[in-house]
Design a protein around this motif. Structure first.
Motif, PDB file in Angstrom:
ATOM      1  N   PRO A  31      -4.893   9.508 -18.062  1.00  0.00           N
ATOM      2  CA  PRO A  31      -5.852   8.857 -17.176  1.00  0.00           C
ATOM      3  C   PRO A  31      -7.301   9.048 -17.623  1.00  0.00           C
ATOM      4  O   PRO A  31      -8.167   8.372 -17.120  1.00  0.00           O
ATOM      5  N   GLU A  59       0.849  -1.191   0.000  1.00  0.00           N
ATOM      6  CA  GLU A  59       0.000   0.000   0.000  1.00  0.00           C
ATOM      7  C   GLU A  59       0.881   1.236   0.000  1.00  0.00           C
ATOM      8  O   GLU A  59       1.936   1.246   0.641  1.00  0.00           O
ATOM      9  N   PHE A  60       0.486   2.228  -0.767  1.00  0.00           N
ATOM     10  CA  PHE A  60       1.237   3.496  -0.772  1.00  0.00           C
ATOM     11  C   PHE A  60       0.243   4.604  -1.063  1.00  0.00           C
ATOM     12  O   PHE A  60      -0.701   4.419  -1.811  1.00  0.00           O
ATOM     13  N   ASN A  61       0.428   5.742  -0.399  1.00  0.00           N
ATOM     14  CA  ASN A  61      -0.469   6.869  -0.620  1.00  0.00           C
ATOM     15  C   ASN A  61       0.201   8.043  -1.314  1.00  0.00           C
ATOM     16  O   ASN A  61      -0.471   8.912  -1.845  1.00  0.00           O
ATOM     17  N   ARG A  99       0.411  -4.473  -5.786  1.00  0.00           N
ATOM     18  CA  ARG A  99      -0.782  -3.935  -5.126  1.00  0.00           C
ATOM     19  C   ARG A  99      -2.033  -4.366  -5.895  1.00  0.00           C
ATOM     20  O   ARG A  99      -3.038  -4.774  -5.304  1.00  0.00           O
ATOM     21  N   GLU A 145      -4.634  10.745  -8.248  1.00  0.00           N
ATOM     22  CA  GLU A 145      -6.079  10.591  -8.053  1.00  0.00           C
ATOM     23  C   GLU A 145      -6.409  10.517  -6.562  1.00  0.00           C
ATOM     24  O   GLU A 145      -7.420  11.064  -6.117  1.00  0.00           O
ATOM     25  N   GLN A 146      -5.538   9.859  -5.819  1.00  0.00           N
ATOM     26  CA  GLN A 146      -5.749   9.698  -4.373  1.00  0.00           C
ATOM     27  C   GLN A 146      -5.628  11.021  -3.619  1.00  0.00           C
ATOM     28  O   GLN A 146      -6.405  11.309  -2.722  1.00  0.00           O
ATOM     29  N   ALA A 175       3.538   4.571 -14.923  1.00  0.00           N
ATOM     30  CA  ALA A 175       2.623   5.680 -15.228  1.00  0.00           C
ATOM     31  C   ALA A 175       1.331   5.524 -14.424  1.00  0.00           C
ATOM     32  O   ALA A 175       0.814   6.487 -13.845  1.00  0.00           O
ATOM     33  N   ALA A 176       0.820   4.303 -14.355  1.00  0.00           N
ATOM     34  CA  ALA A 176      -0.421   4.053 -13.617  1.00  0.00           C
ATOM     35  C   ALA A 176      -0.232   4.380 -12.133  1.00  0.00           C
ATOM     36  O   ALA A 176      -1.088   5.015 -11.511  1.00  0.00           O
ATOM     37  N   MET A 194       2.561  11.441 -15.555  1.00  0.00           N
ATOM     38  CA  MET A 194       2.635   9.998 -15.825  1.00  0.00           C
ATOM     39  C   MET A 194       3.621   9.715 -16.959  1.00  0.00           C
ATOM     40  O   MET A 194       4.432   8.785 -16.893  1.00  0.00           O
ATOM     41  N   MET A 253      -7.741   3.884  -2.657  1.00  0.00           N
ATOM     42  CA  MET A 253      -7.041   4.209  -3.903  1.00  0.00           C
ATOM     43  C   MET A 253      -7.605   3.380  -5.060  1.00  0.00           C
ATOM     44  O   MET A 253      -7.956   2.227  -4.872  1.00  0.00           O
ATOM     45  N   ARG A 254      -7.725   4.015  -6.234  1.00  0.00           N
ATOM     46  CA  ARG A 254      -8.234   3.319  -7.407  1.00  0.00           C
ATOM     47  C   ARG A 254      -7.214   2.301  -7.906  1.00  0.00           C
ATOM     48  O   ARG A 254      -6.047   2.339  -7.522  1.00  0.00           O
ATOM     49  N   GLY A 255      -7.662   1.402  -8.800  1.00  0.00           N
ATOM     50  CA  GLY A 255      -6.777   0.382  -9.336  1.00  0.00           C
ATOM     51  C   GLY A 255      -6.009   0.863 -10.562  1.00  0.00           C
ATOM     52  O   GLY A 255      -6.295   1.922 -11.108  1.00  0.00           O
ATOM     53  N   VAL A 256      -5.027   0.042 -10.954  1.00  0.00           N
ATOM     54  CA  VAL A 256      -4.181   0.341 -12.110  1.00  0.00           C
ATOM     55  C   VAL A 256      -5.021   0.657 -13.353  1.00  0.00           C
ATOM     56  O   VAL A 256      -4.755   1.620 -14.078  1.00  0.00           O
ATOM     57  N   GLY A 312      -0.384   8.057 -11.633  1.00  0.00           N
ATOM     58  CA  GLY A 312      -1.766   8.533 -11.753  1.00  0.00           C
ATOM     59  C   GLY A 312      -2.612   8.156 -10.543  1.00  0.00           C
ATOM     60  O   GLY A 312      -3.466   8.927 -10.091  1.00  0.00           O
ATOM     61  N   MET A 313      -2.372   6.973  -9.992  1.00  0.00           N
ATOM     62  CA  MET A 313      -3.121   6.522  -8.801  1.00  0.00           C
ATOM     63  C   MET A 313      -2.860   7.449  -7.614  1.00  0.00           C
ATOM     64  O   MET A 313      -3.769   7.795  -6.863  1.00  0.00           O
ATOM     65  N   VAL A 314      -1.590   7.835  -7.458  1.00  0.00           N
ATOM     66  CA  VAL A 314      -1.241   8.729  -6.343  1.00  0.00           C
ATOM     67  C   VAL A 314      -1.892  10.107  -6.550  1.00  0.00           C
ATOM     68  O   VAL A 314      -2.421  10.706  -5.603  1.00  0.00           O
ATOM     69  N   ASP A 330      -8.087   1.654 -13.627  1.00  0.00           N
ATOM     70  CA  ASP A 330      -8.933   2.852 -13.575  1.00  0.00           C
ATOM     71  C   ASP A 330      -8.145   4.059 -14.062  1.00  0.00           C
ATOM     72  O   ASP A 330      -8.723   5.083 -14.408  1.00  0.00           O
ATOM     73  N   ILE A 331      -6.813   3.949 -14.052  1.00  0.00           N
ATOM     74  CA  ILE A 331      -5.954   5.072 -14.455  1.00  0.00           C
ATOM     75  C   ILE A 331      -5.466   4.877 -15.886  1.00  0.00           C
ATOM     76  O   ILE A 331      -5.607   5.772 -16.714  1.00  0.00           O
ATOM     77  N   VAL A 332      -4.875   3.718 -16.181  1.00  0.00           N
ATOM     78  CA  VAL A 332      -4.546   3.373 -17.571  1.00  0.00           C
ATOM     79  C   VAL A 332      -5.673   2.460 -18.033  1.00  0.00           C
ATOM     80  O   VAL A 332      -5.594   1.245 -17.990  1.00  0.00           O
ATOM     81  N   GLY A 333      -6.763   3.051 -18.428  1.00  0.00           N
ATOM     82  CA  GLY A 333      -7.982   2.349 -18.781  1.00  0.00           C
ATOM     83  C   GLY A 333      -9.166   3.184 -18.356  1.00  0.00           C
ATOM     84  O   GLY A 333      -8.989   4.210 -17.704  1.00  0.00           O
ATOM     85  N   VAL A 335       3.542  -1.452  -7.844  1.00  0.00           N
ATOM     86  CA  VAL A 335       2.240  -1.093  -8.429  1.00  0.00           C
ATOM     87  C   VAL A 335       1.541  -2.372  -8.908  1.00  0.00           C
ATOM     88  O   VAL A 335       0.351  -2.578  -8.663  1.00  0.00           O
ATOM     89  N   ILE A 361      -8.193  13.679 -11.036  1.00  0.00           N
ATOM     90  CA  ILE A 361      -7.815  13.509 -12.440  1.00  0.00           C
ATOM     91  C   ILE A 361      -8.951  13.904 -13.371  1.00  0.00           C
ATOM     92  O   ILE A 361      -8.881  13.646 -14.563  1.00  0.00           O
TER      93      ILE A 361
END
Lengths: 295, 220
Positions: free
Chosen positions: A115, A4-6, A29, A156-157, A148-149, A178, B1-4, A152-154, B6-9, A26, A161
């Motif tokens: 994203p 897990e990472f924020n 997770r 979005e968190q 890149a994902a 990204m 946190m969203r999944g992989v 983007g996840m960080v 949801d960001i690349v997709g 990534v 986005i």
């Protein structure tokens, strides 16, 4: 141990601690939260990459106009000038490819949101172009897409986005971060250098408004994808050259969130301000929607 | 946190996750709720769906969904012609439903056997949807989970009957909602499930006297 990472700082610290590349965390997770195999996660990303490649190829060939008639055919124009331009061939090729994907999106073609649909051209364009320059294997590109994902996840968190939430800095700005991070990884840059690339790319797009003409994902979005692809390449090169962002990446992401919060609704995808309310944009909106809506 | 992804997709047909991809999913849900091939679709568009739908292909996306196409199907752009070919007659209307989500649509569908449903919902961003009305009942359905819809008489014990059917098969309810027209009248029970529903569940529900109709809707 659950992965897990924020923040990007947390991701990079864990990667160092576990002696793994950050993109691998990534992947882990995703495997843990969805209870799926590494092979399944990997091949899903590989499929997305192939959809991206198909969109780039289609967009570079096509001169098709969008439903509204506002965009189409510019990718091919930019691509044809790639050897005569002020910029080098790689930059113009990347710009053309980013516009290509965006034009495919506007013309109801198949794309991968990255994203978002409005910013779908940036990451694929820079990765395809860099991979050709460097002779990278497809596996290296897929690994870069996971990086890149993760970026983007960080975002979005900790920020957002969606243009409706934070303006275009949240869509194309995030895509730039990204893309820059993915490029640094592809070039073999260490995790802290990846963070510098993301910070430099995002910082320079802070405050970017989302003011699309007629509320459509076309003007200024399609050409902006081309500009931002080149922007991400500059950020990656700066980071790889040893340039550091004075403000660390997670603080830049925090600043983006703050600016999004301060931004008036008129500049957040409502088509109620900026370019969208220029006389030309309003005439275009009347022309497009003046026809019986949804015939 | 969203999944992989949801960001690349997701992989989708453009141009808009809310006005195109979400619209396909709304049509898809309506089609699944109808449960048979649609021959007629009366589509009422509200707010941003009505105003900017044409430039986003919202009309094509809704028809494509009703015909069962997924959000990444390249035939979406030709949905109008394909609808006519398949014998799906359609009409669009601009309406004002008042204070609802700006991307709201109400779909009135007629199936090949004459079955009629009306399904209302909104595209709430990023391709996510919320079905808010089925045949006039207030519901909340996201399409993320398989769902069991049960139309029954508003009487004590009916919920227990349905819960019993699910419990005997070890099926877990994730979310549940019951709404009714008036006390003692017709009522609608919706259960969103963690697992897909076997067809036998629907048959068994229908064997109870107080249950008028049951329907299993897959996740989309």
């Amino acid at each position: 141990m659950m992965t897990e990472f924020n923040t990007l700082a947390e991701l990079m610290a864990q990667a160092a601690e576990r002696k793994l590349p950050p993109y691998e965390l990534v992947i882990r997770r995703e495997m843990e939260t969805r209870a799926v195999s590494r092979a399944a996660v990997w091949s899903a990303m590989q499929k997305n990459w192939r959809v991206m490649q198909a969109a780039m190829a289609k967009g570079l060939r096509s001169e098709e106009r969008s439903l509204s008639g506002l965009t189409g055919g510019d990718a091919k124009r930019i691509f044809s000038r790639r050897q005569q331009g002020f910029l080098g061939e790689a930059a113009l090729t990347a710009a053309a490819r980013a516009v290509a994907v965006s034009e495919v999106n506007a013309a109801m073609g198949r794309i991968v949101a990255c994203p978002t649909a409005g910013s779908c051209g940036i990451v694929p364009a820079v990765l395809q172009t860099a991979a050709e320059q460097r002779g990278s294997h497809e596996d290296e590109i897929v690994a870069a897409l996971f990086m890149a994902a993760g970026i983007g996840m960080v975002v979005e968190q900790n920020a957002c986005i969606a243009g409706a939430a934070g303006g275009c800095q949240a869509e194309c700005g995030t895509a730039a971060g990204m893309a820059a991070g993915a490029l640094v990884q592809l070039a073999g840059g260490a995790p802290p250098v990846i963070c510098e690339g993301v910070a430099l790319a995002m910082k320079n797009l802070l405050g970017l408004a989302c003011d699309p003409v007629a509320g459509l994902v076309e003007v200024p979005c399609v050409k902006r994808n081309g500009f931002v692809a080149v922007h991400a390449m500059v950020a990656a090169d700066m980071a790889l050259a040893g340039v550091c962002s004075v403000i660390p990446v997670d603080e830049v992401i925090g600043a983006m969130q703050e600016i999004g919060r301060l931004m008036p609704a008129a500049l957040r995808e409502t088509a109620a301000g900026g370019l969208a309310v220029t006389p030309t944009a309003q005439a275009a909106a009347r022309r497009i929607f003046g026809k019986s809506s949804c015939s | 946190m969203r999944g992989v992804f949801d960001i690349v997709g997701p992989v989708m047909i453009g141009p808009s996750s809310s006005h195109t991809a979400g619209a396909v999913r709304l049509g898809l849900m309506a089609g699944k709720i109808l449960g048979e091939r649609a021959v007629k679709a009366g589509i009422q568009l509200h707010g941003s769906f009505a105003r900017t739908g044409q430039g986003h292909g919202t009309d094509k996306a809704l028809l494509a969904g009703i015909m069962g196409f997924l959000p990444d199907d390249e035939r979406i752009r030709d949905a109008q012609a394909l609808a006519l070919q398949q014998g799906l007659e359609y009409s669009f209307q601009t309406v004002n439903f008042g204070d609802v989500h700006p991307n709201t649509v109400l779909l009135h569908l007629v199936g090949v056997s004459g079955r009629i449903v009306s399904v209302g919902g909104a595209s709430i961003g990023g391709g996510n949807i919320l079905i808010t009305k089925i045949n006039g009942y207030a519901v909340e359905l996201t399409g993320e989970y398989p769902a069991l819809l049960v139309l029954h008489r508003d009487r004590p014990g009916v919920i227990l009957q349905v819960a019993g059917i699910l419990a005997r098969r070890g099926l877990n309810v994730a979310f549940m909602r019951v709404s009714r027209q008036a006390r003692g009248q017709e009522s609608l029970m919706i259960m969103e499930m963690d697992e897909a529903l076997p067809a036998a569940v629907v048959d068994e529900c229908c064997s109870y006297a107080d249950i008028e109709q049951a329907m299993a809707i897959p996740a989309i």
